[in-house]
Structures are given as structure tokens and as C-alpha cells.
Design a protein around this motif. Structure first.
Motif, PDB file in Angstrom:
ATOM      1  N   ASP A  99      30.866  20.581   5.099  1.00 59.31           N
ATOM      2  CA  ASP A  99      30.854  19.923   3.800  1.00 59.31           C
ATOM      3  C   ASP A  99      31.339  20.916   2.748  1.00 59.31           C
ATOM      4  O   ASP A  99      31.217  22.134   2.928  1.00 59.31           O
ATOM      5  CB  ASP A  99      29.441  19.457   3.436  1.00 59.31           C
ATOM      6  CG  ASP A  99      28.962  18.305   4.309  1.00 59.31           C
ATOM      7  OD1 ASP A  99      29.755  17.758   5.088  1.00 59.31           O
ATOM      8  OD2 ASP A  99      27.773  17.945   4.190  1.00 59.31           O
ATOM      9  N   LEU A 100      31.856  20.406   1.652  1.00 59.67           N
ATOM     10  CA  LEU A 100      32.378  21.239   0.578  1.00 59.67           C
ATOM     11  C   LEU A 100      31.678  20.886  -0.722  1.00 59.67           C
ATOM     12  O   LEU A 100      31.575  19.704  -1.076  1.00 59.67           O
ATOM     13  CB  LEU A 100      33.886  21.014   0.438  1.00 59.67           C
ATOM     14  CG  LEU A 100      34.600  21.760  -0.677  1.00 59.67           C
ATOM     15  CD1 LEU A 100      34.635  23.255  -0.391  1.00 59.67           C
ATOM     16  CD2 LEU A 100      36.010  21.224  -0.850  1.00 59.67           C
ATOM     17  N   LEU A 146      38.357  19.743  -6.157  1.00 58.67           N
ATOM     18  CA  LEU A 146      37.733  18.909  -5.132  1.00 58.67           C
ATOM     19  C   LEU A 146      38.699  17.822  -4.663  1.00 58.67           C
ATOM     20  O   LEU A 146      38.854  17.592  -3.461  1.00 58.67           O
ATOM     21  CB  LEU A 146      36.442  18.284  -5.665  1.00 58.67           C
ATOM     22  CG  LEU A 146      35.600  17.588  -4.607  1.00 58.67           C
ATOM     23  CD1 LEU A 146      34.967  18.613  -3.675  1.00 58.67           C
ATOM     24  CD2 LEU A 146      34.541  16.737  -5.247  1.00 58.67           C
ATOM     25  N   LYS A 147      39.377  17.183  -5.608  1.00 61.38           N
ATOM     26  CA  LYS A 147      40.341  16.132  -5.238  1.00 61.38           C
ATOM     27  C   LYS A 147      41.502  16.718  -4.430  1.00 61.38           C
ATOM     28  O   LYS A 147      41.968  16.100  -3.475  1.00 61.38           O
ATOM     29  CB  LYS A 147      40.843  15.427  -6.491  1.00 61.38           C
ATOM     30  CG  LYS A 147      39.801  14.531  -7.119  1.00 61.38           C
ATOM     31  CD  LYS A 147      40.389  13.638  -8.185  1.00 61.38           C
ATOM     32  CE  LYS A 147      39.344  12.751  -8.812  1.00 61.38           C
ATOM     33  NZ  LYS A 147      38.698  11.836  -7.910  1.00 61.38           N
ATOM     34  N   GLN A 148      41.932  17.929  -4.782  1.00 55.17           N
ATOM     35  CA  GLN A 148      42.988  18.588  -4.018  1.00 55.17           C
ATOM     36  C   GLN A 148      42.512  18.856  -2.588  1.00 55.17           C
ATOM     37  O   GLN A 148      43.253  18.646  -1.631  1.00 55.17           O
ATOM     38  CB  GLN A 148      43.399  19.890  -4.705  1.00 55.17           C
ATOM     39  CG  GLN A 148      44.562  20.580  -4.038  1.00 55.17           C
ATOM     40  CD  GLN A 148      44.966  21.848  -4.780  1.00 55.17           C
ATOM     41  OE1 GLN A 148      44.301  22.310  -5.692  1.00 55.17           O
ATOM     42  NE2 GLN A 148      46.071  22.435  -4.357  1.00 55.17           N
ATOM     43  N   GLY A 149      41.262  19.298  -2.461  1.00 55.71           N
ATOM     44  CA  GLY A 149      40.690  19.516  -1.136  1.00 55.71           C
ATOM     45  C   GLY A 149      40.614  18.231  -0.328  1.00 55.71           C
ATOM     46  O   GLY A 149      40.901  18.225   0.874  1.00 55.71           O
ATOM     47  N   GLU A 150      40.228  17.147  -0.978  1.00 54.04           N
ATOM     48  CA  GLU A 150      40.158  15.862  -0.280  1.00 54.04           C
ATOM     49  C   GLU A 150      41.525  15.453   0.260  1.00 54.04           C
ATOM     50  O   GLU A 150      41.631  14.951   1.375  1.00 54.04           O
ATOM     51  CB  GLU A 150      39.614  14.779  -1.219  1.00 54.04           C
ATOM     52  CG  GLU A 150      38.142  14.935  -1.516  1.00 54.04           C
ATOM     53  CD  GLU A 150      37.638  13.952  -2.562  1.00 54.04           C
ATOM     54  OE1 GLU A 150      38.453  13.491  -3.406  1.00 54.04           O
ATOM     55  OE2 GLU A 150      36.441  13.654  -2.547  1.00 54.04           O
ATOM     56  N   VAL A 189      35.938  17.994   8.712  1.00 54.11           N
ATOM     57  CA  VAL A 189      35.495  18.009   7.322  1.00 54.11           C
ATOM     58  C   VAL A 189      34.574  16.825   7.096  1.00 54.11           C
ATOM     59  O   VAL A 189      34.901  15.685   7.425  1.00 54.11           O
ATOM     60  CB  VAL A 189      36.694  17.971   6.349  1.00 54.11           C
ATOM     61  CG1 VAL A 189      36.204  17.866   4.914  1.00 54.11           C
ATOM     62  CG2 VAL A 189      37.543  19.225   6.531  1.00 54.11           C
ATOM     63  N   GLY A 190      33.409  17.122   6.554  1.00 48.54           N
ATOM     64  CA  GLY A 190      32.419  16.085   6.287  1.00 48.54           C
ATOM     65  C   GLY A 190      32.518  15.568   4.865  1.00 48.54           C
ATOM     66  O   GLY A 190      33.537  15.037   4.456  1.00 48.54           O
ATOM     67  N   ARG A 191      31.477  15.830   4.105  1.00 51.01           N
ATOM     68  CA  ARG A 191      31.379  15.294   2.751  1.00 51.01           C
ATOM     69  C   ARG A 191      31.897  16.273   1.704  1.00 51.01           C
ATOM     70  O   ARG A 191      31.831  17.486   1.885  1.00 51.01           O
ATOM     71  CB  ARG A 191      29.924  14.935   2.451  1.00 51.01           C
ATOM     72  CG  ARG A 191      29.427  13.803   3.346  1.00 51.01           C
ATOM     73  CD  ARG A 191      28.014  13.456   3.049  1.00 51.01           C
ATOM     74  NE  ARG A 191      27.168  14.488   3.674  1.00 51.01           N
ATOM     75  CZ  ARG A 191      25.855  14.442   3.707  1.00 51.01           C
ATOM     76  NH1 ARG A 191      25.209  13.474   3.124  1.00 51.01           N
ATOM     77  NH2 ARG A 191      25.170  15.386   4.299  1.00 51.01           N
TER      78      ARG A 191
END
Length: 142
Positions: free
Chosen positions: A8-9, A17-21, A30-32
Motif C-alpha cells: 500500500d502507498l 498519489l494520482k501519478q503513482g496510481e 500494489v494494493g491501496r
């Protein structure tokens, strides 16, 4: 994520965060994604084998540090561990007014762990790190 089934991140900057998603959308390990600062993050009770914290606690006050690690301890499965990798100074703490961070000594960090009720399992220094930078210490606690 090679070591764990799911990772999770936690990230307080929405853009990152959106870039990571986007970058990690097809990675089944990758979880949550948690859009929250560490001072407010509360792991689900008993969910994690390992909670890895790296180069972020310098932005937490001492009280937030203690509260965060206390909450993380509750988020561990039995036998779980929290790993912290962080810059350390020689004595006390050093405040960086440019980025509003604090670098604590390993003795200072150990005192905060004790206040949070953590048990020290291991600690070591990062090897081959440039001498002109702060040393990097790794801690394993529960």
C-alpha cells in the motif's frame, strides 16, 4: 514490492498519489493508495506484516511521530515489524528551515520509539553513504 504480496502507498500530495496510481495501475502487487499525511494515517488493525517508513518522519512533530508509530503498532499482524529508514544527525536534532523538516539523532529517535511503546528489534547504518550528508540509520521495531 518484490518482497511482499501487496504494498500500500501513503502519500499526502494528491498529484503524486494520482501519478503513482497511473504508473502502478497494472501492478498486481500494489494494493491501496491512501491520500493522507502520516500524522492522520491510521492503518487497519492487524493488517500488515511490515510497515516501511522511509525519509518522511522529518516532517512530523515529536507528538505526531509517537502517535503515528503507536497507530502503526496496532496495524501490525502478530509478529509484524515496522522498518524506519531515516537520516540521523550526531546529537539531538537539526531543524531545516528551508523545508520545515527536522533531522533527529538515533538516540533521540530511540527515545521517541520508547515513548510510543515500541520494542527495538534491530538497527544498522546505511553503508557507503557520502560522508558530507547526514548518516542514514535503519531501525526495526514493533
Amino acid at each position: 514490492t518484490k518482497m511482499f504480496k501487496k504494498t500500500d502507498l501513503v502519500e499526502p500530495v494528491e498529484k503524486l498519489l494520482k501519478q503513482g496510481e497511473v504508473m502502478l495501475k497494472d501492478n498486481e502487487r500494489v494494493g491501496r493508495f491512501h491520500y493522507v499525511g502520516l500524522q492522520d494515517f491510521t492503518p487497519e488493525k492487524g493488517l500488515y506484516d511490515v510497515i516501511w517508513v522511509q525519509w518522511v518522519i522529518g516532517h512530523l512533530t515529536d507528538d505526531d511521530f509517537v502517535a503515528f508509530f503507536t497507530r502503526c503498532r496496532r496495524g501490525l499482524k502478530p509478529g509484524g515489524v515496522i522498518c524506519l529508514k531515516e537520516n540521523v544527525c550526531k546529537d539531538g536534532f537539526v531543524v531545516d528551515k528551508d523545508d520545515s523538516s527536522v533531522t533527529r539523532s538515533d538516540v533521540y529517535l530511540q527515545g521517541l520509539f520508547k515513548t510510543a511503546g515500541m520494542e527495538m528489534l534491530a538497527m544498522t547504518f546505511q553503508k557507503d553513504f557520502p560522508k558530507e550528508l547526514f548518516a542514514v540509520r535503519m531501525f526495526a521495531v514493533r
